[in-house]
Enzyme design. Structure first.
Site, mmCIF file in Angstrom:
data_model
loop_
_atom_site.group_PDB
_atom_site.id
_atom_site.type_symbol
_atom_site.label_atom_id
_atom_site.label_comp_id
_atom_site.label_asym_id
_atom_site.label_seq_id
_atom_site.Cartn_x
_atom_site.Cartn_y
_atom_site.Cartn_z
ATOM 1 C CB ALA A 254 -0.915 -0.015 1.217
ATOM 2 C CE LYS A 255 -1.444 6.514 -2.900
ATOM 3 N NZ LYS A 255 -2.905 6.342 -2.789
ATOM 4 N NE ARG A 256 1.179 -0.536 5.919
ATOM 5 C CZ ARG A 256 0.106 -1.079 5.358
ATOM 6 N NH1 ARG A 256 -0.820 -0.301 4.868
ATOM 7 N NH2 ARG A 256 -0.030 -2.376 5.304
ATOM 8 C CG HIS A 257 4.375 -1.177 2.025
ATOM 9 N ND1 HIS A 257 3.104 -1.668 1.889
ATOM 10 C CD2 HIS A 257 4.830 -1.668 3.203
ATOM 11 C CE1 HIS A 257 2.815 -2.441 2.919
ATOM 12 N NE2 HIS A 257 3.841 -2.457 3.729
#
Ligand code: GLU
Length: 324
Positions: A254-257
């Protein structure tokens, strides 16, 4: 192998930027269609109006083309089963709802979100949704319905038959869902928006889709969809649910990665062959982590090569892709 009748599809929801994880699902669905000599359809699932934005819709088409993924039928190129945009197909969904209604398979549900959360101790529903709907509104009397109708407009739920569902998944193997798994589900929300489950079934049938290749997060939607196909007297496709790409924390990528949207990668000057090569190498489709064009993967593709377990990518893989 050539199967001229094969019709596959990719059906993105334009509610955000396309991500390396979605790009991988699109690539695998496309490779399955192309390697089998089939037709590949692109369908825009923009039925949830408030969440979907025209900007994302355009971006998805651009990102897919950039990756080297093409389609024979779709929103921009048309085709015999169009339109290929769900917001333009609302009359078909209404017609399906009427048919289900006529068969006594729907009922109005007045439960609020808060009431549904309060049943969190109820038996487990689908992994993707939390607790199963306990059937609160299934047996209301007409009088009770009239009474509730005054306070709240209802959603419509499909009465799940009290039977187990079994099917052979082309990637995940044999599947069996217990009777009532997930409970009666919503086919039209209280705000009038038709649910994903209904729209996807109506469209896969109308577009003569024979093979659905999609992410494993949708595996537990499949029994619901099979019941809808049956109730509407439509032929169901074959399904293959491919395990998702997970980040170093084991959670779905996801974006957090990191900056893993395809747009962000393009803007950094990453080449499509690098993205395809990185995805293919961790998906059993390319033996070296080297750049490769999507079309060069067609000849050697077989769905069986895709790992059966979620693929966990590490920081080095992400850094290699983002140049960070
Ligand atoms: N529109 C759905 C999504 O983007 C996919 C639907 C499907 O492949 O059945 O998650």
């Amino acid at each position: 192998m050539t199967e001229a009748n094969y019709r596959g599809r990719f059906a993105p929801t334009p509610s955000g930027e396309m991500h390396v994880g979605n790009a991988r699902t699109a690539l695998i669905a496309w490779l399955d269609a192309r390697s089998r000599g089939g037709t590949f359809v692109l369908r825009m699932e923009d039925i949830d109006g408030p969440r979907c934005k025209p900007h994302f819709y355009d971006l998805i088409l651009e990102d897919l083309r950039w990756l080297g993924i093409d389609w024979d039928e779709g929103p921009d190129v048309g085709g015999p089963y169009g339109p290929y945009v769900q917001s333009l197909r609302l009359a078909d969904y209404d017609e399906a709802l009427k048919r289900l209604e006529a068969r006594g398979l729907l009922y109005p549900c007045y439960c609020s979100r808060a009431e549904l959360l309060a049943v969190a101790s109820a038996p487990h529903g689908l992994a993707s949704e939390g607790p199963a709907y306990p059937g609160t509104c299934r047996h209301l009397t007409d009088e009770e319905r009239r009474e509730r109708e005054r306070k709240k407009s209802p959603s419509l739920r499909f009465r799940l038959p009290d039977r187990a569902v079994a099917f052979e998944d082309g990637a995940a193997g044999p599947q069996r869902f217990a009777p009532g798994a997930g409970g009666d589900f919503v086919v039209r929300r209280a705000d009038g928006i038709v649910s994903y489950q209904l729209a996807v079934v109506v469209d896969d049938a109308a577009m003569a889709i024979t093979d659905v290749v999609r992410g494993a997060d949708l595996l537990d939607s499949t029994p619901r969809q099979l019941f809808l196909f049956e109730a509407l007297g439509l032929n169901a496709p074959r399904y293959a649910h491919v395990p998702l790409l997970c980040g170093p924390d084991g959670k779905r990528l996801a974006k957090r990665h990191g900056a893993l949207s395809i747009r962000a990668l393009r803007e950094r000057g990453v080449r499509p062959e690098q993205v395809v090569g990185a995805i293919a190498a961790v998906s059993g489709l390319h033996d070296r982590p080297e750049p490769i064009a999507a079309r060069e993967l067609i000849a050697g593709f077989r769905l069986e090569k895709v790992p059966k377990e979620p693929v966990v990518v590490d920081e080095a893989w992400i850094a290699g892709l983002t140049g960070g």
